[in-house]
Scaffold this active site. Sequence first.
Site, PDB file in Angstrom:
ATOM      1  N   TRP A 186       0.862  -1.184   0.000  1.00 33.92           N
ATOM      2  CA  TRP A 186       0.000   0.000   0.000  1.00 33.92           C
ATOM      3  C   TRP A 186       0.894   1.227   0.000  1.00 33.92           C
ATOM      4  O   TRP A 186       1.810   1.329   0.816  1.00 33.92           O
ATOM      5  CB  TRP A 186      -0.913   0.038   1.233  1.00 33.92           C
ATOM      6  N   GLU A 225      -3.154  -2.863  -2.410  1.00 34.62           N
ATOM      7  CA  GLU A 225      -4.253  -2.248  -1.661  1.00 34.62           C
ATOM      8  C   GLU A 225      -4.500  -0.809  -2.105  1.00 34.62           C
ATOM      9  O   GLU A 225      -3.648   0.057  -1.958  1.00 34.62           O
ATOM     10  CB  GLU A 225      -3.898  -2.266  -0.165  1.00 34.62           C
ATOM     11  N   LYS A 227      -7.139   2.743  -2.118  1.00 32.86           N
ATOM     12  CA  LYS A 227      -8.043   3.411  -1.182  1.00 32.86           C
ATOM     13  C   LYS A 227      -8.655   4.627  -1.838  1.00 32.86           C
ATOM     14  O   LYS A 227      -8.264   5.011  -2.939  1.00 32.86           O
ATOM     15  CB  LYS A 227      -7.335   3.749   0.125  1.00 32.86           C
ATOM     16  N   ASP A 258      -9.583  -3.391   1.847  1.00 30.07           N
ATOM     17  CA  ASP A 258      -9.596  -2.821   3.195  1.00 30.07           C
ATOM     18  C   ASP A 258     -10.991  -2.237   3.392  1.00 30.07           C
ATOM     19  O   ASP A 258     -11.436  -1.397   2.603  1.00 30.07           O
ATOM     20  CB  ASP A 258      -8.517  -1.735   3.319  1.00 30.07           C
ATOM     21  N   HIS A 261     -11.757   1.539   3.065  1.00 26.32           N
ATOM     22  CA  HIS A 261     -11.187   2.270   1.940  1.00 26.32           C
ATOM     23  C   HIS A 261     -12.142   2.623   0.816  1.00 26.32           C
ATOM     24  O   HIS A 261     -11.723   2.802  -0.321  1.00 26.32           O
ATOM     25  CB  HIS A 261     -10.004   1.484   1.373  1.00 26.32           C
ATOM     26  N   ASP A 293     -11.832   6.723   7.084  1.00 22.85           N
ATOM     27  CA  ASP A 293     -11.007   5.527   7.290  1.00 22.85           C
ATOM     28  C   ASP A 293     -10.345   5.606   8.667  1.00 22.85           C
ATOM     29  O   ASP A 293      -9.134   5.708   8.778  1.00 22.85           O
ATOM     30  CB  ASP A 293      -9.957   5.473   6.165  1.00 22.85           C
ATOM     31  N   ASP A 325      -6.835  -4.812  10.087  1.00 25.41           N
ATOM     32  CA  ASP A 325      -6.148  -3.518   9.972  1.00 25.41           C
ATOM     33  C   ASP A 325      -6.929  -2.441  10.713  1.00 25.41           C
ATOM     34  O   ASP A 325      -7.708  -1.717  10.116  1.00 25.41           O
ATOM     35  CB  ASP A 325      -5.967  -3.133   8.498  1.00 25.41           C
TER      36      ASP A 325
HETATM   37  C1  RNT Z   1      -3.799   2.675   5.087  1.00 25.62           C
HETATM   38  C2  RNT Z   1      -3.884   1.231   4.759  1.00 25.62           C
HETATM   39  C3  RNT Z   1      -2.734   0.385   5.195  1.00 25.62           C
HETATM   40  C4  RNT Z   1      -2.240   0.702   6.566  1.00 25.62           C
HETATM   41  C5  RNT Z   1      -1.194  -0.240   7.071  1.00 25.62           C
HETATM   42  C6  RNT Z   1      -0.497   0.320   8.265  1.00 25.62           C
HETATM   43  O1  RNT Z   1      -4.921   3.364   4.773  1.00 25.62           O
HETATM   44  O2  RNT Z   1      -5.070   0.718   5.262  1.00 25.62           O
HETATM   45  O3  RNT Z   1      -3.088  -0.947   5.098  1.00 25.62           O
HETATM   46  O4  RNT Z   1      -3.284   0.728   7.471  1.00 25.62           O
HETATM   47  O5  RNT Z   1      -0.350  -0.574   6.060  1.00 25.62           O
HETATM   48 ZN    ZN Z   2      -5.283  -1.438   5.112  1.00 23.10          ZN
END
Ligand code: RNT
Ligand code: ZN
Length: 417
Positions: A186, A225, A227, A258, A261, A293, A325
């Site tokens: 990410w 990942e 967002k 996530d 996100h 978030d 998370d």
């Molecule tokens: C941030 C992401 C990511 C972090 C971690 C610490 O918006 O969710 O996954 O929370 O990598």
């Molecule tokens: Zn995350």
Amino acid sequence: MEKKLLTQAYEIARQRYAEIGVDTESVLQQMQNFHLSLHCWQADDVKGFEVQAGDLSGGIQCTGSFPGAARNIDEIRLDILKAMSLIPGNHRLNLHEIYGDFKGKVVDRDEVTVEYFQSWIDWAKENNTKLDFNSTSFSHPKSGNLSLANPDKGIRDFWIEHTKRCRDISNAIGEAQDDPCIMNLWVHDGCKDQSVNHMMYRHLLKESLDEIFRKKQPMMKDCLEGKVFGIGLESFTVGSHDFYTAYCSKNNIIQTIDTGHYHPTESPADKVSALLDFVPELMLHVSRPIRWDSDHVTIMDDPTQELFSEIVRANALQRVHYGLDFFDGSINRIGAYVIGSRSAQKCMLRALLEPTKTISQYEMAGEGYKVLTLLEEAKAMPWQAVYDEFCLRNNVPVGQDFIKDIDQYVADVISKR
Ligand code: RNT
Ligand code: ZN
């Protein structure tokens, strides 16, 4: 709680579920094989152990200053083992690169090697757990607003090098534990305000990723990942959900969902069936967004339940990695782990206890009201007795009894920090 009562309650539950065609014994077996990946960063508010560590940056924030956060590697290991001892089943640990065992040395992100994770590998083996990994592009002087999508080639190359090294480390961890290490990528890259160069940033991110993924790494699995936005980066996110959906499906890479996100009324659960015909597997970051978030501790809320139910209904249990998370610095952090993990498990348990086959048959037969009947009845079925039995069989406290254990740990360990 009296064990005899719990056992009786389970026996009644077993029979009630049997009546609707659900075998609780086989569900308990599935629960035993359901492994969460506990994120190490709830223990210390995402600070990590770099000697040169700066403040948390990169569009994320941890709020709260509850005393007792882990301050070093020994403390975090102790805290995580305590939390794990109060969660039924066997779970993995998800490390960020900044949690390496740097032994007092300044190790920059483009210098990191597996040597700084050897003690984690040994620790994991000793404690019968497996490790997952994350590259860390936030909280660093070279982070700024852009890392892998930075137009400055020097900065971009720095983060490419970091991420490549993290893949090497993940692969070495995977080899050592004889099980692929899941590495999440990410990056926070984005813009605070209006920008006319969106295409350029996205192109740079694509090029950086292509370069990073060139090397085949058989004992680790990559996941990406996206967002919707980050704090201070509200106007534009380079690695958006759409960007990674396209990238992952084109390159056969795992996508991370996530739960914090997306736009507030967008359903993370709905993405499971939308993606699974196009990406090999999914990684989850189970969280709880409140208005943004915010990474509150996971609870049994509707979005989490729907997410796990969709996975079970899609028959995709084995195609998902279950990372957590959340990071709440305002409450006891061991408690946060235990609540979040147990709540995620309860959602999975309820999903597994659903008489999905029967409901599906009703749906196929056009019997809509019967579908609704079973879905509504399922909510009040005695799933709790099954979860209690799961705890009993795993020798962990039932119900709120873990409060005593955490209080004791606070008295013996945390209060002395
Ligand atoms: C941030 C992401 C990511 C972090 C971690 C610490 O918006 O969710 O996954 O929370 O990598
Ligand atoms: Zn995350």
